[in-house]
Scaffold this motif. Structure first.
Motif, PDB file in Angstrom:
ATOM      1  N   VAL A   1       0.866  -1.177   0.000  1.00 15.89           N
ATOM      2  CA  VAL A   1       0.000   0.000   0.000  1.00 15.89           C
ATOM      3  C   VAL A   1       0.903   1.227   0.000  1.00 15.89           C
ATOM      4  N   VAL A   2       0.789   2.056  -1.037  1.00 14.99           N
ATOM      5  CA  VAL A   2       1.645   3.225  -1.181  1.00 14.99           C
ATOM      6  C   VAL A   2       0.827   4.477  -0.885  1.00 14.99           C
ATOM      7  N   GLY A   3       1.182   5.168   0.205  1.00 17.41           N
ATOM      8  CA  GLY A   3       0.456   6.376   0.587  1.00 17.41           C
ATOM      9  C   GLY A   3      -0.670   6.081   1.554  1.00 17.41           C
ATOM     10  N   THR A   4      -1.597   7.003   1.639  1.00 13.97           N
ATOM     11  CA  THR A   4      -2.696   6.920   2.599  1.00 13.97           C
ATOM     12  C   THR A   4      -3.838   6.089   2.047  1.00 13.97           C
ATOM     13  N   LEU A   5      -4.364   5.190   2.861  1.00 18.04           N
ATOM     14  CA  LEU A   5      -5.512   4.383   2.477  1.00 18.04           C
ATOM     15  C   LEU A   5      -6.663   4.675   3.433  1.00 18.04           C
ATOM     16  N   PRO A   6      -7.809   5.161   2.937  1.00 17.07           N
ATOM     17  CA  PRO A   6      -8.892   5.547   3.835  1.00 17.07           C
ATOM     18  C   PRO A   6      -9.533   4.370   4.551  1.00 17.07           C
ATOM     19  N   ASP A   7      -9.638   3.209   3.893  1.00 16.89           N
ATOM     20  CA  ASP A   7     -10.319   2.060   4.486  1.00 16.89           C
ATOM     21  C   ASP A   7      -9.325   1.201   5.251  1.00 16.89           C
ATOM     22  N   THR A   8      -8.954   1.643   6.450  1.00 12.77           N
ATOM     23  CA  THR A   8      -7.979   0.877   7.221  1.00 12.77           C
ATOM     24  C   THR A   8      -8.569  -0.419   7.772  1.00 12.77           C
ATOM     25  N   ASP A   9      -9.882  -0.450   7.973  1.00 11.29           N
ATOM     26  CA  ASP A   9     -10.505  -1.689   8.450  1.00 11.29           C
ATOM     27  C   ASP A   9     -10.372  -2.783   7.391  1.00 11.29           C
ATOM     28  N   GLY A  10     -10.619  -2.403   6.133  1.00 12.20           N
ATOM     29  CA  GLY A  10     -10.478  -3.371   5.053  1.00 12.20           C
ATOM     30  C   GLY A  10      -9.045  -3.853   4.920  1.00 12.20           C
ATOM     31  N   LEU A  11      -8.086  -2.948   5.122  1.00  9.24           N
ATOM     32  CA  LEU A  11      -6.689  -3.325   5.037  1.00  9.24           C
ATOM     33  C   LEU A  11      -6.323  -4.298   6.154  1.00  9.24           C
ATOM     34  N   ALA A  12      -6.818  -4.037   7.350  1.00 10.31           N
ATOM     35  CA  ALA A  12      -6.527  -4.930   8.475  1.00 10.31           C
ATOM     36  C   ALA A  12      -7.052  -6.334   8.203  1.00 10.31           C
ATOM     37  N   GLU A  13      -8.215  -6.406   7.598  1.00 15.75           N
ATOM     38  CA  GLU A  13      -8.811  -7.709   7.277  1.00 15.75           C
ATOM     39  C   GLU A  13      -7.962  -8.459   6.262  1.00 15.75           C
ATOM     40  N   VAL A  14      -7.504  -7.741   5.225  1.00 15.24           N
ATOM     41  CA  VAL A  14      -6.691  -8.381   4.192  1.00 15.24           C
ATOM     42  C   VAL A  14      -5.330  -8.781   4.741  1.00 15.24           C
ATOM     43  N   ALA A  15      -4.751  -7.925   5.588  1.00 16.43           N
ATOM     44  CA  ALA A  15      -3.405  -8.182   6.109  1.00 16.43           C
ATOM     45  C   ALA A  15      -3.348  -9.430   6.984  1.00 16.43           C
ATOM     46  N   GLU A  16      -4.487  -9.873   7.503  1.00 18.69           N
ATOM     47  CA  GLU A  16      -4.514 -11.106   8.285  1.00 18.69           C
ATOM     48  C   GLU A  16      -4.284 -12.331   7.405  1.00 18.69           C
ATOM     49  N   ARG A  17      -4.530 -12.193   6.095  1.00 14.40           N
ATOM     50  CA  ARG A  17      -4.438 -13.327   5.184  1.00 14.40           C
ATOM     51  C   ARG A  17      -3.335 -13.183   4.138  1.00 14.40           C
ATOM     52  N   LEU A  18      -2.770 -11.975   4.041  1.00 13.43           N
ATOM     53  CA  LEU A  18      -1.865 -11.686   2.939  1.00 13.43           C
ATOM     54  C   LEU A  18      -0.664 -10.888   3.445  1.00 13.43           C
ATOM     55  N   PRO A  19       0.582 -11.272   3.080  1.00 18.05           N
ATOM     56  CA  PRO A  19       1.742 -10.458   3.461  1.00 18.05           C
ATOM     57  C   PRO A  19       1.577  -9.029   2.945  1.00 18.05           C
ATOM     58  N   THR A  20       1.668  -8.049   3.859  1.00 16.80           N
ATOM     59  CA  THR A  20       1.347  -6.658   3.511  1.00 16.80           C
ATOM     60  C   THR A  20       2.411  -5.707   4.035  1.00 16.80           C
ATOM     61  N   VAL A  21       2.733  -4.706   3.211  1.00 18.68           N
ATOM     62  CA  VAL A  21       3.690  -3.666   3.586  1.00 18.68           C
ATOM     63  C   VAL A  21       3.090  -2.313   3.216  1.00 18.68           C
ATOM     64  N   ILE A  22       3.299  -1.312   4.079  1.00 21.31           N
ATOM     65  CA  ILE A  22       2.865   0.058   3.807  1.00 21.31           C
ATOM     66  C   ILE A  22       4.103   0.879   3.472  1.00 21.31           C
ATOM     67  N   ALA A  23       4.054   1.610   2.359  1.00 13.65           N
ATOM     68  CA  ALA A  23       5.181   2.436   1.924  1.00 13.65           C
ATOM     69  C   ALA A  23       4.751   3.888   1.821  1.00 13.65           C
ATOM     70  N   GLY A  24       5.548   4.798   2.406  1.00 11.31           N
ATOM     71  CA  GLY A  24       5.275   6.223   2.274  1.00 11.31           C
ATOM     72  C   GLY A  24       4.244   6.763   3.231  1.00 11.31           C
ATOM     73  N   ASN A  25       3.831   5.993   4.200  1.00 15.14           N
ATOM     74  CA  ASN A  25       2.900   6.469   5.221  1.00 15.14           C
ATOM     75  C   ASN A  25       3.259   5.819   6.547  1.00 15.14           C
ATOM     76  N   HIS A  26       2.747   6.389   7.642  1.00 16.97           N
ATOM     77  CA  HIS A  26       3.113   5.908   8.976  1.00 16.97           C
ATOM     78  C   HIS A  26       1.968   5.194   9.673  1.00 16.97           C
TER      79      HIS A  26
END
Length: 358
Positions: A145-170
């Motif tokens: 995920v590059v930059g800001t993602l508004p749907d953080t709940d959806g990201l949390a759900e996906v990250a439980e099943r998929l290797p995930t990295v955030i780039a360019g945001n904190h």
């Protein structure tokens, strides 16, 4: 021209087994026959198995080259349970900073046989689609995920099943999700202290949005406060776009404001800095003689000769490369603790700043 009625060796239709003739592509069976091995051994070679002798591996590779065989990616994915693809969700593809992050990402992913599938988060918000979950349905091997993602709940759900990295945001801080970002607060201090060192005492900041915008504003405020300039400093809200930078600069520089205009402006990013430059020129101000400008991100915009902006280099290529490295490591060790890496920024001096007029 006479035609021979004699069949080619090994076939009754005039073609060598597995040979492409423009109608049927070469098959794994044809490769096996050409190499003199079984189809299962050809599959082992394609999977990179170490259980194949060098001689037979070379025979298979030679047959693949001679026949022009290309493995079926979908079938290979079913066997290996991997698609060799990585989903990349961008906050807004119009921002040139993201393009440079992609260069860093791709440089390492491609070297490891991974291809990128990209989606624009701006379209996600407008169309109501959830690209993060779509990537999961496409069975990508990982997500960046590059930059800001508004749907953080959806990201949390996906990250439980998929290797995930955030780039360019904190944010968001999630278990087993690595973060690679620029040290935005430090970069903002570099930009502001450069203006102060030139002698500017009335300095403004065109702010951005999200946590990155907050960190850059925090760095600006810390710098002016440390030099006793907080009372004369001004923060004007922006949205990170050229139009937003233009409108914010008009508000800052318009004589009707009733206060002394700033002599130096630090903009949230290069795009908004270009907008501020347009506003200054429309108001008859010379840059840098009347107004000094500093941007952020050091994108190609800052390097355009007739703009030639000072800008904070946040090492976008390095952010992308490190994010790719984190993703590769997480694919190997999905349960490892989440990491948070900050890449050190540097200020690039060009031609958009100068000491203020006496």
């Amino acid at each position: 021209m006479e035609r021979s009625n004699e069949p080619a060796e090994g076939r009754g239709d005039g073609r060598v087994a597995g040979q492409a003739d423009g109608r049927r592509p070469p098959t794994i069976r044809g490769v096996a026959e050409r190499a003199g091995v079984s189809k299962s051994l050809v599959s082992l070679v394609l999977q990179g198995s170490p259980r194949v002798s060098d001689a037979k591996r070379q025979a298979v590779l030679d047959a693949i080259e001679e026949l022009g065989y290309r493995p079926n990616a979908a079938a290979r994915s079913l066997v290996a349970r991997r698609t060799h693809t990585v989903g990349v969700l961008l906050n807004d593809m119009r921002n040139p900073w993201f393009v440079e992050v992609l260069d860093g990402l791709n440089s390492l992913l491609e070297a490891h046989g991974l291809r990128m599938l990209m989606a624009d988060g701006r379209l996600d918000r407008r169309a109501g689609q959830d690209f993060a979950r779509t990537f999961q349905e496409l069975r990508v091997d990982g997500l960046v995920v590059v930059g800001t993602l508004p749907d953080t709940d959806g990201l949390a759900e996906v990250a439980e099943r998929l290797p995930t990295v955030i780039a360019g945001n904190h944010e968001p801080r999630l278990p087993q999700v690595d973060i690679v970002a620029n040290d935005d607060e430090r970069g903002a201090r570099l930009a502001t202290e450069h203006l102060i060192a030139l002698g500017h005492r009335r300095i403004a900041h065109i702010a951005g949005q999200g946590l990155v915008g907050e960190l850059r504003r925090r760095g600006f405020e810390a710098a002016v406060r440390a030099h006793g300039l907080a009372a004369s400093a001004v923060v004007e809200s922006g949205d990170g776009t050229e139009e937003g930078g233009y409108r914010a600069a008009v508000r800052l520089l318009n004589p009707s404001r009733g206060t002394e205009r700033p002599t130096g402006v630090f903009a949230f990013n290069d795009i908004s800095c270009v907008g501020a430059l347009s506003a200054a020129q429309e108001l008859g101000l010379d840059v840098p003689a009347d107004l000094s400008l500093v941007g952020y991100d050091n994108t190609y915009l800052a390097r355009i000769r007739h703009l030639w902006l000072n800008s904070v280099n946040n090492a976008s290529h390095e952010v992308g490369r490190r994010a790719a490295r984190c993703l590769l490591d997480r694919m190997e060790r999905p349960d490892a603790p989440a990491g948070h890496q900050l890449v050190a920024p540097e200020l690039e001096i060009r031609g958009s700043t100068a000491p203020p007029r006496p």
